[in-house]
Design an enzyme around this catalytic site. Structure first.
Site, mmCIF file in Angstrom:
data_model
loop_
_atom_site.group_PDB
_atom_site.id
_atom_site.type_symbol
_atom_site.label_atom_id
_atom_site.label_comp_id
_atom_site.label_asym_id
_atom_site.label_seq_id
_atom_site.Cartn_x
_atom_site.Cartn_y
_atom_site.Cartn_z
ATOM 1 N N LYS A 115 0.869 -1.183 0.000
ATOM 2 C CA LYS A 115 0.000 0.000 0.000
ATOM 3 C C LYS A 115 0.902 1.229 0.000
ATOM 4 C CE LYS A 115 -4.376 1.540 1.967
ATOM 5 N NZ LYS A 115 -5.064 1.762 0.706
HETATM 6 N N1 PMP Z 1 -7.596 -1.933 -3.469
HETATM 7 C C1 PMP Z 1 -7.007 -0.725 -3.488
HETATM 8 C C2 PMP Z 1 -6.175 -0.358 -4.653
HETATM 9 C C3 PMP Z 1 -7.177 0.161 -2.408
HETATM 10 O O1 PMP Z 1 -6.583 1.341 -2.416
HETATM 11 C C4 PMP Z 1 -7.970 -0.239 -1.319
HETATM 12 C C5 PMP Z 1 -8.121 0.642 -0.116
HETATM 13 N N2 PMP Z 1 -8.759 1.852 -0.379
HETATM 14 C C6 PMP Z 1 -8.599 -1.487 -1.361
HETATM 15 C C7 PMP Z 1 -8.377 -2.318 -2.452
HETATM 16 C C8 PMP Z 1 -9.486 -1.956 -0.244
HETATM 17 O O2 PMP Z 1 -8.705 -2.261 0.883
HETATM 18 P P1 PMP Z 1 -9.277 -2.089 2.372
HETATM 19 O O3 PMP Z 1 -10.480 -2.934 2.451
HETATM 20 O O4 PMP Z 1 -8.172 -2.563 3.237
HETATM 21 O O5 PMP Z 1 -9.586 -0.652 2.534
#
Ligand code: PMP
Length: 298
Positions: free
Chosen positions: A159
């Site tokens: 991330k």
């Molecule tokens: N994929 C991407 C590219 C993201 O940036 C996010 C988070 N905004 C997610 C999936 C979803 O992840 P999470 O459920 O941990 O927010």
């Protein structure tokens, strides 16, 4: 272009160990986080005064830092304490936390190990949600022509602060009058959306691209799989084509901001009868009850 955003001037930001007013929470133009997108972050929800799935978010944060060889001068517990301190300072009981670790100040040139200490900050604020109507009626999406980052180039599992890949696809979505776009991976299989993971329901089974399809392993995605299992709904982490999406019985996206949002149209193909499906509705209800309960499944 568009509405400008002005942060609430009363916000308190936690920065490198202390709380500061938002107008004093600034980073140097020589921060490599800014210059090169060299850094990582987490987006976390606060429900009813509790940090949602704190352990899982901290784990992913540590893994992202490990991937980019970043070390911060705080323990996990110190970061968790700092998040609570920031919530308290901003009187947040329901909101959103943005935890960021950016590579520090360095000379122009990408060398990451000649930078000063990483800049760690925590914003505790509100989040702009999709319109409540979308959760009732479902959203429309397109498939973007921008390919999701190749896992061997810039793994979507990290991330990172560099979201240009996603932003390019988001621009396509906006141009098409949508708020999300499905991104395909380097092999042409479905990966995820620009800021959300993707699920379909086919013949009573929940299906979602596996971690090796080039996705960020969303915390909400993991939770939804657990909630589905609890209901006895089989879950497949698999390989999906765009056609699988067109032919699905139901579709929805998951993310920290979006929670679970139904999708009823993709590339102008209506999903089933164009209404959010029963399994999607059930999971939305389960998710809301779970967020209220304070239980921690992950
Ligand atoms: N994929 C991407 C590219 C993201 O940036 C996010 C988070 N905004 C997610 C999936 C979803 O992840 P999470 O459920 O941990 O927010």
């Amino acid at each position: 272009m568009g509405d400008e955003y002005t942060p609430n001037p009363n916000l308190k930001i936690w920065m490198d160990g202390k709380l500061v007013p938002v107008d004093q929470a600034n980073v140097s133009v020589f921060s490599h986080g800014l210059l090169y997108g060299d850094g990582v972050f987490e987006g976390i929800r606060v429900y009813h005064g509790r940090i949602f799935e704190c352990k899982a978010h901290m784990h992913r944060f540590m893994l992202s830092m490990k991937a980019i060889r970043m070390e911060i001068p705080f323990t996990q517990q110190q970061i968790v304490d700092a998040m609570h301190e920031t919530m308290k300072a901003n009187k947040t009981t329901d909101g959103y936390i943005r935890l960021v670790a950016a590579r520090g100040v360095g000379a122009l040139g990408i060398h990451p190990f000649r930078c000063g200490p990483p800049i760690v900050f925590i914003i505790c604020s509100t989040i702009q949600m999709y319109d409540p109507e979308m959760y009732e009626k479902g959203m429309k999406v397109i498939t973007a022509s921008t390919t999701r980052n190749h896992p061997n180039a810039m793994s979507p599992r990290i991330k990172s602060l560099n979201y240009l890949n996603n932003i390019l696809a988001k621009i396509e979505a906006i141009d098409a009058g949508c708020l999300e776009a499905v991104m395909l991976n380097h092999e042409g299989y479905v990966a995820e959306c620009t800021g959300d993971n993707l699920f379909i329901v086919t013949r009573g089974r929940l299906q979602t691209p596996g971690p090796h399809c080039g996705i960020l392993e969303g915390i909400t995605r993991r939770l939804v799989m657990k909630l589905a299992e609890r209901r006895g709904i089989p879950v497949d982490q698999t390989i999906l084509t765009r056609q699988d999406l067109y032919f699905a019985d139901e579709m929805f996206i998951t993310g920290t901001g979006a929670e679970i949002c139904p999708v009823v149209d993709i590339d102008k193909r209506m999903i089933a009868d164009g209404k959010p499906g029963p399994i999607t509705r059930q999971l939305i209800a389960d998710f809301r009850a779970y967020a209220k309960s304070g239980e921690e499944l992950l």
